[in-house]
Design an enzyme around this catalytic site. Structure first.
Site, PDB file in Angstrom:
ATOM      1  N   GLN A  80      32.213 -83.387 -34.981  1.00  0.00           N
ATOM      2  CA  GLN A  80      32.704 -83.028 -36.315  1.00  0.00           C
ATOM      3  C   GLN A  80      32.540 -84.219 -37.256  1.00  0.00           C
ATOM      4  O   GLN A  80      33.402 -85.076 -37.348  1.00  0.00           O
ATOM      5  CB  GLN A  80      34.174 -82.589 -36.265  1.00  0.00           C
ATOM      6  CG  GLN A  80      34.676 -82.082 -37.615  1.00  0.00           C
ATOM      7  CD  GLN A  80      36.084 -81.526 -37.544  1.00  0.00           C
ATOM      8  OE1 GLN A  80      36.569 -81.165 -36.490  1.00  0.00           O
ATOM      9  NE2 GLN A  80      36.727 -81.446 -38.697  1.00  0.00           N
ATOM     10  N   PHE A  81      31.422 -84.248 -37.985  1.00  0.00           N
ATOM     11  CA  PHE A  81      31.129 -85.372 -38.869  1.00  0.00           C
ATOM     12  C   PHE A  81      32.111 -85.472 -40.033  1.00  0.00           C
ATOM     13  O   PHE A  81      32.264 -86.539 -40.638  1.00  0.00           O
ATOM     14  CB  PHE A  81      29.695 -85.284 -39.401  1.00  0.00           C
ATOM     15  CG  PHE A  81      29.459 -84.150 -40.375  1.00  0.00           C
ATOM     16  CD1 PHE A  81      29.604 -84.348 -41.745  1.00  0.00           C
ATOM     17  CD2 PHE A  81      29.090 -82.892 -39.918  1.00  0.00           C
ATOM     18  CE1 PHE A  81      29.381 -83.310 -42.648  1.00  0.00           C
ATOM     19  CE2 PHE A  81      28.863 -81.846 -40.811  1.00  0.00           C
ATOM     20  CZ  PHE A  81      29.018 -82.060 -42.179  1.00  0.00           C
ATOM     21  N   THR A  82      32.808 -84.381 -40.351  1.00  0.00           N
ATOM     22  CA  THR A  82      33.735 -84.401 -41.494  1.00  0.00           C
ATOM     23  C   THR A  82      34.940 -85.306 -41.254  1.00  0.00           C
ATOM     24  O   THR A  82      35.701 -85.580 -42.192  1.00  0.00           O
ATOM     25  CB  THR A  82      34.224 -82.986 -41.836  1.00  0.00           C
ATOM     26  OG1 THR A  82      34.895 -82.417 -40.712  1.00  0.00           O
ATOM     27  CG2 THR A  82      33.055 -82.086 -42.234  1.00  0.00           C
TER      28      THR A  82
END
Length: 231
Positions: A80-82
């Site tokens: 999850q890059f967010t």
């Protein structure tokens, strides 16, 4: 590297309406990669995921006593890059996250590291880069945040940023005292406030500009002594 660890009774990942991974009791871990992450960060997160004592010991009734391996539970990892998103106004920006072409093999190496450290069939993951739907039943709820660049100290349990260099503009507010000392080849200044200290070092023969650290209050005196010995 950041990880959001949730204790679950069940979790599953769906892509295009189809279940691609699922676990029963265990940990659902959302993983965010920083563009400067290395194997050191990966090893730290892997070790913490597998050794965090988030489960009750059924034999003794003692809470927070056993880790996921001791319980023989499962782990579900989801990229999850967010987790490295920041807001610019109201719009999220993800420029500090690791680029996808680098993040994919790095994330896959983390998955393999966790499998090797535990057991392969107990560690599942989602589909990197896909639009995923994450379904879970958080048990507690219990959620813990990990950051490989912010290590908790055993004494206080608080985050220790003593090894992190901050911009000079983040100076400690409400300074109470200021101490300046002359050492053989460097000028050392210390400003102590109610939340910590600002330490600045200027070397008379250095080609580099002065550097500044913002340190927790407890690290002030030991750091000053170290800098004086190196000067």
């Amino acid at each position: 590297m950041r990880a959001v660890v949730q204790r679950v009774t069940s979790a599953r990942i769906e892509v295009d309406g189809k279940t691609v991974s699922e676990i029963g009791h265990g940990l659902l871990v959302l993983v965010g990669l920083l563009d400067s992450d290395t194997d050191v960060d990966s090893e730290f997160i892997c070790r913490k995921i597998l050794n965090m004592r988030l489960f009750q010991n059924e034999k003794t009734g003692k809470p927070w006593d056993q880790n996921v391996m001791q319980k023989n539970y499962e782990v579900l990892l989801v990229s999850q890059f967010t987790l490295y998103g920041v807001l610019k106004g109201n719009k999220p920006d993800f420029h500090v996250a690791m680029p996808p072409q680098l993040a994919k093999p790095f994330y896959e190496s983390l998955v393999q590291r966790v499998r090797k450290a535990y057991k392969p069939d107990a560690v599942k993951d989602g589909v990197f880069g896909a639009m995923m739907q994450v379904h879970l039943v958080n048990d507690g709820p219990v959620t813990m945040n990990l950051d490989s660049r912010k290590v908790s100290t055993p004494e206080s349990g608080t985050q220790d940023d003593s090894l992190k260099i901050f911009p000079a503009k983040t100076a400690v507010q409400n300074q109470k005292t200021t101490v300046s000392q002359k050492v053989p080849q460097a000028k050392l200044s210390l400003g102590v406030g109610h939340v910590g200290a600002r330490i600045g070092v200027r070397h008379r023969n250095s080609i580099f500009p002065p550097c500044t650290w913002i340190l927790p209050r407890g690290a002030c005196h030991s750091t000053c002594a170290m800098l004086k010995s190196l000067a």
